[in-house]
Design a protein around this motif. Structure first.
Motif, PDB file in Angstrom:
ATOM      1  N   PHE A 127       0.888  -1.125  -0.025  1.00 11.74           N
ATOM      2  CA  PHE A 127      -0.063  -0.094  -0.036  1.00 11.74           C
ATOM      3  C   PHE A 127       0.951   1.131   0.000  1.00 11.74           C
ATOM      4  CE2 PHE A 127      -3.283   2.699   2.301  1.00 11.74           C
ATOM      5  CZ  PHE A 127      -4.139   2.635   1.237  1.00 11.74           C
ATOM      6  N   PRO A 128       0.735   2.236  -0.859  1.00 12.05           N
ATOM      7  CA  PRO A 128       1.816   3.142  -0.977  1.00 12.05           C
ATOM      8  C   PRO A 128       1.793   4.319   0.298  1.00 12.05           C
ATOM      9  CG  PRO A 128      -0.266   3.710  -2.413  1.00 12.05           C
ATOM     10  CD  PRO A 128      -0.466   2.224  -2.042  1.00 12.05           C
ATOM     11  N   GLU A 129       2.666   4.370   0.822  1.00 14.37           N
ATOM     12  CA  GLU A 129       3.123   5.176   2.132  1.00 14.37           C
ATOM     13  C   GLU A 129       2.529   6.775   2.150  1.00 14.37           C
ATOM     14  OE1 GLU A 129       6.436   5.311   4.542  1.00 14.37           O
ATOM     15  OE2 GLU A 129       5.422   4.139   6.061  1.00 14.37           O
ATOM     16  N   SER A 130       2.767   6.921   0.765  1.00 12.43           N
ATOM     17  CA  SER A 130       2.641   8.414   0.369  1.00 12.43           C
ATOM     18  C   SER A 130       0.948   8.772   0.814  1.00 12.43           C
ATOM     19  CB  SER A 130       2.945   8.662  -0.968  1.00 12.43           C
ATOM     20  OG  SER A 130       1.972   7.882  -1.962  1.00 12.43           O
ATOM     21  N   ILE A 131       0.326   7.848   0.855  1.00 14.40           N
ATOM     22  CA  ILE A 131      -1.256   7.965   0.932  1.00 14.40           C
ATOM     23  C   ILE A 131      -1.485   8.990   2.311  1.00 14.40           C
ATOM     24  CG2 ILE A 131      -2.170   6.067   2.103  1.00 14.40           C
ATOM     25  CD1 ILE A 131      -4.483   6.358  -0.240  1.00 14.40           C
ATOM     26  N   TYR A 132      -0.605   8.532   3.339  1.00 17.37           N
ATOM     27  CA  TYR A 132      -0.880   9.178   4.649  1.00 17.37           C
ATOM     28  C   TYR A 132      -0.443  10.585   4.526  1.00 17.37           C
ATOM     29  CZ  TYR A 132      -0.726   4.613   6.294  1.00 17.37           C
ATOM     30  OH  TYR A 132      -1.018   2.999   6.695  1.00 17.37           O
ATOM     31  N   ASN A 133      -0.074  10.965   3.446  1.00 17.77           N
ATOM     32  CA  ASN A 133       0.240  12.476   3.197  1.00 17.77           C
ATOM     33  C   ASN A 133      -1.183  13.212   3.131  1.00 17.77           C
ATOM     34  OD1 ASN A 133       2.962  12.153   3.582  1.00 17.77           O
ATOM     35  ND2 ASN A 133       3.394  12.311   1.326  1.00 17.77           N
ATOM     36  N   CYS A 134      -2.461  12.536   2.660  1.00 15.59           N
ATOM     37  CA  CYS A 134      -3.650  13.138   2.100  1.00 15.59           C
ATOM     38  C   CYS A 134      -4.407  13.160   3.549  1.00 15.59           C
ATOM     39  CB  CYS A 134      -4.285  11.959   1.154  1.00 15.59           C
ATOM     40  SG  CYS A 134      -3.166  11.481  -0.290  1.00 15.59           S
ATOM     41  N   PRO A 135      -5.468  14.093   3.439  1.00 11.96           N
ATOM     42  CA  PRO A 135      -6.333  14.043   4.698  1.00 11.96           C
ATOM     43  C   PRO A 135      -7.348  13.513   4.683  1.00 11.96           C
ATOM     44  CG  PRO A 135      -6.715  15.926   2.737  1.00 11.96           C
ATOM     45  CD  PRO A 135      -5.720  15.120   2.406  1.00 11.96           C
ATOM     46  N   MET A 136      -7.040  12.155   4.857  1.00 13.17           N
ATOM     47  CA  MET A 136      -7.971  11.095   4.775  1.00 13.17           C
ATOM     48  C   MET A 136      -9.185  11.071   5.987  1.00 13.17           C
ATOM     49  SD  MET A 136      -8.699   8.806   2.502  1.00 13.17           S
ATOM     50  CE  MET A 136      -6.797   8.777   1.991  1.00 13.17           C
TER      51      MET A 136
END
Length: 285
Positions: A127-136
């Motif tokens: 799972f791309p760790e970069s997605i934690y940069n998004c305001p989920m």
């Protein structure tokens, strides 16, 4: 003299053409501005190709030049009319064995707040760790059995946005990071039917939702301070796990244990706390 006249006429003719050309350029309507910002459009191209959406049938066979055709993608618009991706929801459930993955560029979507995947049997790679940069706000993944990764401690970056965390029937594994307890806005947690293991952190009790679903994993223990130190929420359902050892008597005598809902039984075959259940009164009603 005749040659001079011909030359003059030619010059005037060319001059007229140039003037007309300039007039046409000046009077032409301006080009239409892009409807979606460049960064997000490039991420969508990455997503389309890495997920091989064109092979899944007509519904997801996007026209990459037309954002209106991007089924499963939601947008928000700024004051200038420029669109940004704020939602991705790709639910397939088709009888196709297409190997695909998620692009690392997902983290470039600075307004992405809803992310959902479902029914993708051969979605692979971490799972791309970069997605934690998004305001989920909503993270929902289900029926993606070959999607393999851990929940990163970077989940703390969602502490001011996350309301729903649902990861079910995947190959997510390893321990749940204690940083999950920083997500104080969460209203629903479902981490069932995965391969999570190790010790359930006491910090999970800080999450203000009830209950927290952890059934059908490979957990071997619980940080019992969740009961003895009164973390708050101790409503945990964690049946069908690999628990071992025994529950400390201090826990069994604690107010939190006796006044909260918890379910650890039945266990996976061959596992279980040696002193639970002592009798049917310990079983969840």
């Amino acid at each position: 003299m005749k040659t001079l006249k011909q030359l003059t006429v030619l010059i005037l003719f060319l001059s007229g053409l140039m003037t007309t050309g300039c007039d046409r350029k000046e009077n032409a309507p301006p080009p239409e501005p892009p409807t979606i910002n460049v960064t997000d459009s490039l991420v969508m191209v990455d997503l389309y190709h890495s997920m091989k959406l064109g092979e899944w049938g007509e519904a997801y066979n996007w026209d990459l030049t037309d954002p209106e055709s991007w089924i499963g993608i939601g947008f928000q618009t700024d004051e200038n009319g420029l669109k940004y991706v704020n939602k991705i929801r790709i639910i397939l459930y088709q009888d196709k064995d297409i190997e695909c993955s998620l692009p690392s560029s997902l983290g470039n979507l600075k307004y992405l707040s809803e992310f959902g995947l479902g029914g993708i049997p051969n979605l692979r790679d971490p799972f791309p760790e970069s997605i934690y940069n998004c305001p989920m706000r909503i993270m929902s993944i289900f029926d993606c059995p070959k999607l393999t990764d851990k929940i990163s401690p970077k989940i703390a970056q969602w502490k001011n946005t996350l309301e729903e965390l649902s990861i079910s029937k995947t190959s997510f594994y390893g321990e749940i990071p204690k940083e999950i307890g920083e997500c104080q806005l969460v209203k629903y947690v479902n981490l069932t039917w995965n391969k999570f293991s190790g010790t359930i952190p006491a910090e999970i009790g800080k999450i203000p939702c009830f209950p927290i679903h952890l059934n059908h994993n490979e957990f071997t223990g619980i940080d019992w301070s969740i009961y003895t130190e009164k973390y708050g929420n101790t409503g945990i359902t964690a049946a069908y796990n690999n628990f071992i050892g025994e529950i400390p008597q201090e826990v069994l005598d604690s107010e939190q244990w006796n006044n909260s809902y918890h379910s650890f039984y039945p266990f996976n075959e061959g596992y279980g706390f040696t002193n639970y259940p002592l009798d049917e009164n310990q079983l969840p009603k």
